[in-house]
Scaffold this motif. Structure first.
Motif, short mmCIF file in Angstrom:
data_model
loop_
_atom_site.label_atom_id
_atom_site.label_comp_id
_atom_site.label_asym_id
_atom_site.label_seq_id
_atom_site.Cartn_x
_atom_site.Cartn_y
_atom_site.Cartn_z
N ILE A 43 0.83 -1.17 -0.09
CA ILE A 43 0.09 0.13 0.08
C ILE A 43 0.72 1.38 -0.02
O ILE A 43 0.70 2.26 -0.72
N LYS A 44 1.96 1.21 0.82
CA LYS A 44 2.79 2.12 0.87
C LYS A 44 3.45 2.52 -0.49
O LYS A 44 3.64 3.76 -1.05
N ARG A 45 3.96 1.27 -1.02
CA ARG A 45 4.57 1.61 -2.54
C ARG A 45 3.75 2.07 -3.65
O ARG A 45 4.12 2.92 -4.69
N PHE A 46 2.39 1.94 -3.37
CA PHE A 46 1.43 2.30 -4.66
C PHE A 46 0.52 3.41 -4.15
O PHE A 46 -0.27 3.61 -4.66
N ILE A 119 -6.60 -1.34 -11.71
CA ILE A 119 -6.26 -2.80 -10.88
C ILE A 119 -4.96 -2.70 -10.40
O ILE A 119 -3.99 -2.20 -11.10
N LEU A 120 -4.63 -3.32 -9.32
CA LEU A 120 -3.36 -3.29 -8.74
C LEU A 120 -3.20 -4.90 -8.79
O LEU A 120 -4.10 -5.78 -8.10
N PHE A 121 -2.19 -5.53 -9.35
CA PHE A 121 -2.06 -7.06 -9.48
C PHE A 121 -1.19 -7.45 -8.47
O PHE A 121 -0.15 -6.79 -8.27
N ILE A 122 -1.50 -8.41 -7.57
CA ILE A 122 -0.51 -8.86 -6.44
C ILE A 122 -0.32 -10.35 -6.86
O ILE A 122 -1.30 -11.19 -7.11
N ASP A 123 1.04 -10.89 -6.62
CA ASP A 123 1.45 -12.32 -6.42
C ASP A 123 2.11 -12.41 -5.67
O ASP A 123 3.10 -11.70 -5.16
N GLY A 150 2.43 -6.00 -7.89
CA GLY A 150 3.35 -5.90 -6.85
C GLY A 150 3.31 -7.57 -6.36
O GLY A 150 2.62 -8.39 -6.54
N PHE A 151 4.84 -7.89 -6.15
CA PHE A 151 5.30 -9.33 -6.09
C PHE A 151 5.87 -9.36 -4.37
O PHE A 151 6.56 -8.45 -4.11
N ILE A 152 5.54 -10.48 -3.85
CA ILE A 152 6.37 -10.58 -2.45
C ILE A 152 7.73 -10.76 -2.78
O ILE A 152 8.60 -10.19 -2.03
N ILE A 153 8.07 -11.79 -3.65
CA ILE A 153 9.39 -12.23 -3.98
C ILE A 153 9.61 -12.15 -5.33
O ILE A 153 9.10 -12.73 -6.17
N GLU A 172 6.87 -3.71 -8.59
CA GLU A 172 7.41 -3.30 -7.20
C GLU A 172 7.59 -4.73 -6.68
O GLU A 172 6.64 -5.47 -6.42
N SER A 173 8.53 -5.16 -6.20
CA SER A 173 8.74 -6.34 -5.35
C SER A 173 9.38 -6.03 -4.02
O SER A 173 10.20 -5.22 -3.85
N LEU A 174 8.97 -6.75 -3.05
CA LEU A 174 9.36 -6.46 -1.71
C LEU A 174 10.64 -7.12 -1.07
O LEU A 174 11.06 -6.40 -0.14
N ALA A 175 10.93 -8.34 -1.85
CA ALA A 175 12.40 -8.87 -1.67
C ALA A 175 12.79 -8.98 -2.83
O ALA A 175 12.06 -9.81 -3.75
N ILE A 176 14.02 -8.94 -3.21
CA ILE A 176 14.71 -9.42 -4.49
C ILE A 176 15.73 -10.42 -4.20
O ILE A 176 16.83 -10.04 -3.57
N VAL A 177 15.57 -11.69 -4.77
CA VAL A 177 16.65 -12.72 -4.76
C VAL A 177 17.47 -12.54 -5.92
O VAL A 177 16.85 -12.60 -7.08
#
Ligand code: 5GP
Length: 188
Positions: A43-46, A119-123, A150-153, A172-177
């Motif tokens: 939510i902060k990122r968008f 839409i905000l797409f989340i996966d 938005g992706f978690i990883i 936007e991704s919250l952790a990048i491996v």
């Protein structure tokens, strides 16, 4: 997102072929407290972006998507992996599954994805971007507007981001491996 990064390093497991297993807190057993923080971060990122609906693909995207939808007080729709006989105005597209190594047809009702939607797409994961590309196709077919993805990883070594950004999507991704080779998890 530091909390998520630490959790991946602590509880994530590496599998051959560049697969990261996070089934103790995201993909099988789920940590709702972490999911809440994940949703807050999305939510902060968008912030400031026009969004009236959250969209995801079953099954693993549903938990983060419903948490975002709850906090933003917005409806959540998930793209289905099996075609229900009763679905009205069905839009379909074909997606290649990275983890299962097969193609499958996914669908969503045009009743819930319309030209009025932003839409905000989340996966859960961004790997090669196949699921997200399927979503972009459904966005085009429906005439809705994609506000962002938005992706978690994100697994940066599998190049999904590049493909999506080339199509004009905000990612936007919250952790990048960065690497999973030699069974060592390298988080950026
Ligand atoms: P993509 O379509 O971007 O190639 O892959 C994304 C989808 O495949 C995600 O929705 C996720 O379900 C699955 N996936 C891809 N890579 C991984 C991984 O390393 N671990 C897990 N658990 N799922 C993955």
């Amino acid at each position: 997102m530091e909390l998520l990064k630490q959790r991946i390093l602590q509880d994530g497991r590496c599998y051959p072929g560049g697969i990261l297993k996070v089934d103790s807190f995201i993909n099988h057993q789920m940590d709702p407290m972490l999911m809440y923080r994940i949703a807050e971060e999305f939510i902060k990122r968008f912030e400031g972006v026009k969004i009236n609906k959250i969209v995801t693909i079953e099954a693993s995207g549903i938990a983060p998507a419903i948490m975002v939808g709850f906090l933003m007080q917005l409806p959540v729709v998930f793209v289905k992996k099996k075609k229900p006989k009763t679905m009205e105005n069905m839009l379909t597209t074909v997606v290649h599954s990275f983890t299962k190594d097969r193609d499958y047809t996914v669908c969503i009702s045009n009743n819930f994805l319309t030209p009025d939607d932003h839409i905000l797409f989340i996966d859960d994961f961004l790997a090669f971007g196949n699921a997200a590309l399927g979503m972009l196709d459904l966005v085009k077919q429906s005439g809705c507007t994609l506000a962002g993805m938005g992706f978690i990883i994100e697994k940066a070594f599998q190049d999904g981001r590049k493909i999506l950004e080339e199509q004009g999507a905000r990612v936007e991704s919250l952790a990048i491996v960065d690497d999973l080779s030699d069974c060592k998890i390298v988080v950026r």
